[in-house]
Design a protein around this motif. Structure first.
Motif, PDB file in Angstrom:
ATOM      1  N   LEU A 182      -6.423   2.100  -5.300  1.00 24.47           N
ATOM      2  CA  LEU A 182      -6.028   3.351  -4.647  1.00 24.47           C
ATOM      3  C   LEU A 182      -7.244   4.108  -4.127  1.00 24.47           C
ATOM      4  O   LEU A 182      -7.206   4.667  -3.034  1.00 24.47           O
ATOM      5  N   ALA A 183      -8.329   4.112  -4.892  1.00 29.54           N
ATOM      6  CA  ALA A 183      -9.552   4.786  -4.446  1.00 29.54           C
ATOM      7  C   ALA A 183     -10.093   4.110  -3.188  1.00 29.54           C
ATOM      8  O   ALA A 183     -10.509   4.785  -2.235  1.00 29.54           O
TER       9      ALA A 183
ATOM     10  N   ARG B 259      -8.791   7.901   9.658  1.00 27.76           N
ATOM     11  CA  ARG B 259      -8.473   9.227  10.199  1.00 27.76           C
ATOM     12  C   ARG B 259      -9.663   9.812  10.968  1.00 27.76           C
ATOM     13  O   ARG B 259      -9.494  10.421  12.028  1.00 27.76           O
TER      14      ARG B 259
ATOM     15  N   THR C 293       1.739   7.308  -6.379  1.00 29.21           N
ATOM     16  CA  THR C 293       0.683   8.232  -6.802  1.00 29.21           C
ATOM     17  C   THR C 293       1.241   9.633  -6.998  1.00 29.21           C
ATOM     18  O   THR C 293       0.858  10.345  -7.917  1.00 29.21           O
ATOM     19  N   HIS C 294       2.166  10.025  -6.126  1.00 29.21           N
ATOM     20  CA  HIS C 294       2.729  11.375  -6.169  1.00 29.21           C
ATOM     21  C   HIS C 294       4.115  11.428  -6.809  1.00 29.21           C
ATOM     22  O   HIS C 294       4.696  12.516  -6.906  1.00 29.21           O
TER      23      HIS C 294
ATOM     24  N   TRP D 241       0.836  -1.200   0.000  1.00 29.55           N
ATOM     25  CA  TRP D 241       0.000   0.000   0.000  1.00 29.55           C
ATOM     26  C   TRP D 241       0.870   1.249   0.000  1.00 29.55           C
ATOM     27  O   TRP D 241       0.601   2.220  -0.693  1.00 29.55           O
TER      28      TRP D 241
ATOM     29  N   GLY E  10      -8.534   4.990   4.405  1.00 25.55           N
ATOM     30  CA  GLY E  10      -7.707   5.961   5.118  1.00 25.55           C
ATOM     31  C   GLY E  10      -8.545   7.081   5.714  1.00 25.55           C
ATOM     32  O   GLY E  10      -8.336   7.488   6.859  1.00 25.55           O
ATOM     33  N   GLU E  11      -9.514   7.579   4.955  1.00 23.99           N
ATOM     34  CA  GLU E  11     -10.389   8.643   5.460  1.00 23.99           C
ATOM     35  C   GLU E  11     -11.196   8.159   6.660  1.00 23.99           C
ATOM     36  O   GLU E  11     -11.350   8.884   7.653  1.00 23.99           O
TER      37      GLU E  11
ATOM     38  N   ARG F   4      -7.868   5.045  -0.263  1.00 21.26           N
ATOM     39  CA  ARG F   4      -8.140   6.401   0.225  1.00 21.26           C
ATOM     40  C   ARG F   4      -9.389   6.426   1.104  1.00 21.26           C
ATOM     41  O   ARG F   4      -9.425   7.101   2.135  1.00 21.26           O
TER      42      ARG F   4
ATOM     43  N   ALA G 158       0.924   4.273  -2.663  1.00 22.31           N
ATOM     44  CA  ALA G 158       0.622   5.647  -2.246  1.00 22.31           C
ATOM     45  C   ALA G 158       1.735   6.600  -2.667  1.00 22.31           C
ATOM     46  O   ALA G 158       1.469   7.698  -3.180  1.00 22.31           O
TER      47      ALA G 158
END
Length: 163
Positions: free
Chosen positions: A109-110, A120, A51-52, A44, A116-117, A113, A48
């Motif tokens: 990835l979606a 958090r 992605t950047h 993962w 992850g949201e 995310r 991640a």
């Protein structure tokens, strides 16, 4: 601060940050969807970061992740076998591989995310938006301070002379 009756050491920034990070990872992995996607936390993390940083050289990504190149190579091998990452030869140096996400990685990835949201949101609970922003600013400052300290030569301890 008095000793905790459970035998735990008094809280320190290092222990608290370590514990929070560990619990965030644990909670992320507890979400059923994360487990069902069949990827490890290390995989993962590579997705991640890619992605950047698409097109990054494998060695550069190993540095960003602070892992040995051979360790990253094994992770990328598995991600490539799953069809989530592809290696492309460098334009001028055949020894260098650049890393790219595939279209197949986008849905994973979606999903990641979203998990992850959720994680958090659980971690922040009733903490206000202003407190969250303040915490992130403080952690960012600590990271900058430590990054600068780690990149400079260690200071010799000042010794007093008794002469």
């Amino acid at each position: 601060m008095p000793n905790d009756p459970t035998g735990h050491p008094p809280p320190s920034v290092g222990f608290l940050l370590h514990d929070v990070a560990r619990l965030l990872r644990k909670r992320f992995e507890q979400h059923g969807r994360a487990r069902s996607l069949g990827l490890t936390r290390s995989q993962w993390q590579v997705l991640a970061y890619l992605t950047h940083n698409e097109g990054i050289q494998q060695g550069g990504l190993a540095e960003l992740l602070e892992v040995e190149p051979i360790t990253l190579g094994r992770i990328v091998d598995k991600l490539e076998a799953c069809g989530l990452v592809e290696r492309r030869a460098h334009a001028t140096d055949r020894r260098i591989w650049r890393l790219f996400l595939t279209e197949k990685a986008a849905p994973k990835l979606a999903e990641m995310r979203g998990i992850g949201e959720m994680t958090r949101a659980e971690a922040f609970g009733e903490i206000s938006d202003a407190e969250r922003e303040h915490l992130l600013a403080l952690l960012g400052a600590m990271k900058s301070n430590l990054t600068a300290a780690c990149s400079s030569a260690p200071r010799a301890d000042k010794q007093t002379s008794h002469g």
